[in-house]
Design a protein around this motif. Structure first.
Motif, mmCIF file in Angstrom:
data_model
loop_
_atom_site.group_PDB
_atom_site.id
_atom_site.type_symbol
_atom_site.label_atom_id
_atom_site.label_comp_id
_atom_site.label_asym_id
_atom_site.label_seq_id
_atom_site.Cartn_x
_atom_site.Cartn_y
_atom_site.Cartn_z
ATOM 1 N N GLU A 2 129.202 -23.514 56.765
ATOM 2 C CA GLU A 2 128.310 -22.590 57.461
ATOM 3 C C GLU A 2 127.121 -22.198 56.586
ATOM 4 N N LEU A 3 127.346 -22.001 55.300
ATOM 5 C CA LEU A 3 126.256 -21.651 54.391
ATOM 6 C C LEU A 3 125.236 -22.780 54.300
ATOM 7 N N ILE A 4 125.699 -24.006 54.232
ATOM 8 C CA ILE A 4 124.807 -25.169 54.186
ATOM 9 C C ILE A 4 124.006 -25.264 55.483
ATOM 10 N N ALA A 17 119.558 -26.985 64.304
ATOM 11 C CA ALA A 17 119.972 -27.001 65.711
ATOM 12 C C ALA A 17 120.783 -28.256 66.011
ATOM 13 N N PHE A 18 120.377 -29.389 65.436
ATOM 14 C CA PHE A 18 121.118 -30.629 65.638
ATOM 15 C C PHE A 18 122.529 -30.517 65.072
ATOM 16 N N LEU A 19 122.664 -29.914 63.905
ATOM 17 C CA LEU A 19 123.989 -29.762 63.303
ATOM 18 C C LEU A 19 124.885 -28.847 64.125
ATOM 19 N N VAL A 43 113.510 -18.580 64.901
ATOM 20 C CA VAL A 43 114.185 -17.552 65.699
ATOM 21 C C VAL A 43 115.203 -18.201 66.633
ATOM 22 N N HIS A 44 114.839 -19.299 67.248
ATOM 23 C CA HIS A 44 115.750 -19.972 68.170
ATOM 24 C C HIS A 44 116.981 -20.508 67.444
ATOM 25 N N VAL A 45 116.807 -21.125 66.282
ATOM 26 C CA VAL A 45 117.960 -21.682 65.577
ATOM 27 C C VAL A 45 118.858 -20.565 65.046
ATOM 28 N N ILE A 46 118.284 -19.449 64.645
ATOM 29 C CA ILE A 46 119.119 -18.319 64.227
ATOM 30 C C ILE A 46 119.917 -17.795 65.403
ATOM 31 N N TRP A 47 119.280 -17.745 66.563
ATOM 32 C CA TRP A 47 119.999 -17.338 67.779
ATOM 33 C C TRP A 47 121.149 -18.295 68.074
ATOM 34 N N LEU A 48 120.912 -19.603 67.899
ATOM 35 C CA LEU A 48 121.974 -20.579 68.115
ATOM 36 C C LEU A 48 123.131 -20.381 67.147
ATOM 37 N N LEU A 49 122.822 -20.075 65.911
ATOM 38 C CA LEU A 49 123.872 -19.933 64.899
ATOM 39 C C LEU A 49 124.725 -18.682 65.127
ATOM 40 N N VAL A 50 124.147 -17.594 65.571
ATOM 41 C CA VAL A 50 124.916 -16.365 65.722
ATOM 42 C C VAL A 50 125.525 -16.214 67.111
#
Length: 52
Positions: A2-4, A17-19, A43-50
């Motif tokens: 997750e950190l990576i 986002a792909f990962l 912002v979008h990828v942070i939204w995807l991660l959380v």
């Protein structure tokens, strides 16, 4: 792992986002947002991660 994923997402949002989701709809949305500007893609990828 997750950190990576977080580090890669901050550096290159479409790769993050792909990962997370693969070559799905959210990857393409993130790619378009990143091409429009770095911050919307970030912002979008942070939204995807959380979100999950």
């Amino acid at each position: 792992m997750e950190l990576i994923r977080i580090i890669i997402s901050v550096l290159i949002p479409p790769v993050g986002a792909f990962l997370k989701v693969g070559l799905g709809l959210h990857f393409w949305i993130n790619l378009i947002l990143t091409l429009c500007g770095y911050v919307p893609g970030l912002v979008h990828v942070i939204w995807l991660l959380v979100r999950k």
